[in-house]
Design a protein around this motif. Structure first.
Motif, PDB file in Angstrom:
ATOM      1  N   TYR A  14       0.831  -1.214   0.000  1.00  0.00           N
ATOM      2  CA  TYR A  14       0.000   0.000   0.000  1.00  0.00           C
ATOM      3  C   TYR A  14       0.861   1.258   0.000  1.00  0.00           C
ATOM      4  CZ  TYR A  14      -3.179   3.678   1.321  1.00  0.00           C
ATOM      5  OH  TYR A  14      -3.890   4.855   1.327  1.00  0.00           O
ATOM      6  N   HIS A  18       0.719   3.938  -2.875  1.00  0.00           N
ATOM      7  CA  HIS A  18       0.292   5.288  -2.518  1.00  0.00           C
ATOM      8  C   HIS A  18       1.314   6.329  -2.937  1.00  0.00           C
ATOM      9  CE1 HIS A  18      -0.525   8.739   0.260  1.00  0.00           C
ATOM     10  NE2 HIS A  18      -1.763   8.464  -0.135  1.00  0.00           N
ATOM     11  N   PHE A  38      -4.320   6.212   5.664  1.00  0.00           N
ATOM     12  CA  PHE A  38      -3.954   4.798   5.519  1.00  0.00           C
ATOM     13  C   PHE A  38      -2.442   4.626   5.384  1.00  0.00           C
ATOM     14  CE2 PHE A  38      -8.449   4.102   4.314  1.00  0.00           C
ATOM     15  CZ  PHE A  38      -8.718   3.045   5.164  1.00  0.00           C
ATOM     16  N   GLN A  39      -1.783   5.607   4.764  1.00  0.00           N
ATOM     17  CA  GLN A  39      -0.335   5.516   4.666  1.00  0.00           C
ATOM     18  C   GLN A  39       0.297   5.645   6.043  1.00  0.00           C
ATOM     19  OE1 GLN A  39       1.861   7.273   1.461  1.00  0.00           O
ATOM     20  NE2 GLN A  39       3.336   8.204   2.853  1.00  0.00           N
ATOM     21  N   LEU A  41      -1.096   4.812   8.888  1.00  0.00           N
ATOM     22  CA  LEU A  41      -1.353   3.563   9.603  1.00  0.00           C
ATOM     23  C   LEU A  41      -0.426   2.455   9.111  1.00  0.00           C
ATOM     24  CD1 LEU A  41      -5.264   3.610   9.682  1.00  0.00           C
ATOM     25  CD2 LEU A  41      -3.705   4.036  11.597  1.00  0.00           C
ATOM     26  N   SER A  42      -0.214   2.405   7.809  1.00  0.00           N
ATOM     27  CA  SER A  42       0.660   1.367   7.240  1.00  0.00           C
ATOM     28  C   SER A  42       2.089   1.532   7.735  1.00  0.00           C
ATOM     29  CB  SER A  42       0.610   1.423   5.709  1.00  0.00           C
ATOM     30  OG  SER A  42      -0.691   1.171   5.235  1.00  0.00           O
TER      31      SER A  42
END
Length: 251
Positions: A14, A18, A38-39, A41-42
């Motif tokens: 991801y 991204h 989301f980045q 969190l990743s």
């Protein structure tokens, strides 16, 4: 660990995708913000995974390797005692024709106990040793110096004494294994607790039957515990093989 590794792979993919997506402007601001969320969190998960691997997984793996031979030896010694005892039970139950093996314990072990004498001296009295054409008389002095119930190198006159000896060995092994429980499979610890529980039940009934002068160990509750004893003993066999196989003990 496999599940965490899969999530790690998804997080890494991801982040890479991204980073490429950032080269193209988002149609809406919320899309850009959601992608950045989301980045974040990743990246947090990737950092947490690396921290876990460096500070937890790798040291634990190294500790397991360090204690592997010790654990194998402890459980191998216990297996030898328990396995030898199962042979003694079969010997005195006169159950040579019974094919006692994993998978048929529920059928064979109740029959074994039904014919297992509480007083092993009854076997000698019923079937005196023969020499040529003459029966040898019973010799109490010889019997006292040569206990009939053998457990490896130890000998006992009563089942309760033999079982108490095995129970002490099992408890000792359990206590030592608990010191390194973080490197032992949870199932193995549960099996050791079950083994001790079965032995203590056998010991209680053996003392009771010996005091009452009963003839055989024909007891349904005892059968369940002896079945459990055999099952756990069978589960300990791989540790004996691992301890004796050099390829499992290399540094």
């Amino acid at each position: 660990m496999k599940g965490f590794t899969i999530v790690l792979g998804i997080a890494v993919v991801y982040v890479l995708v991204h980073q490429i997506a950032l080269l193209f402007p988002a149609k809406e601001e919320w899309q850009h913000n959601l992608g950045m969320l989301f980045q974040g969190l990743s990246l947090s998960y990737i950092a947490a995974f690396i921290f876990f691997y460096v500070h937890n997984h790798f040291p634990l793996k190294r500790t397991k390797k360090k204690f592997r031979r010790i654990i194998n030896k402890e459980l191998s010694d216990l297996w030898e005692i328990c396995f030898h005892f199962t042979g003694t039970l079969k010997k005195y139950s006169r159950a040579e024709q019974l094919n006692v093996k994993e998978g048929n314990y529920h059928e064979t072990l109740p029959l074994l106990l039904k014919n297992l004498p509480v007083n092993v001296q009854d076997v000698a009295e019923d079937e005196p040793v023969k020499s040529g054409f003459y029966k040898l008389p019973l010799d109490p002095w010889f019997d006292e110096l040569n206990p009939p119930i053998d457990v490896l190198t130890e000998g006992f006159h009563k089942w309760s004494d033999a079982i108490s000896y095995i129970d002490r060995k099992a408890n000792g092994t359990l206590n030592r294994i608990l010191y390194v429980q973080n490197v032992v499979e949870e199932e193995t610890l549960v099996d050791l607790f079950d083994l001790v529980k079965s032995l203590e039940a056998f010991l209680t009934i053996a003392k009771l039957y010996e005091d009452k002068g009963l003839k055989y160990f024909d007891n349904e509750y005892l059968s369940k515990n002896v079945i459990n004893f055999y099952q756990v003993t069978n589960k300990l066999r791989p540790y004996n093989k691992a301890y004796k196989d050099p390829k499992y003990n290399r540094d």
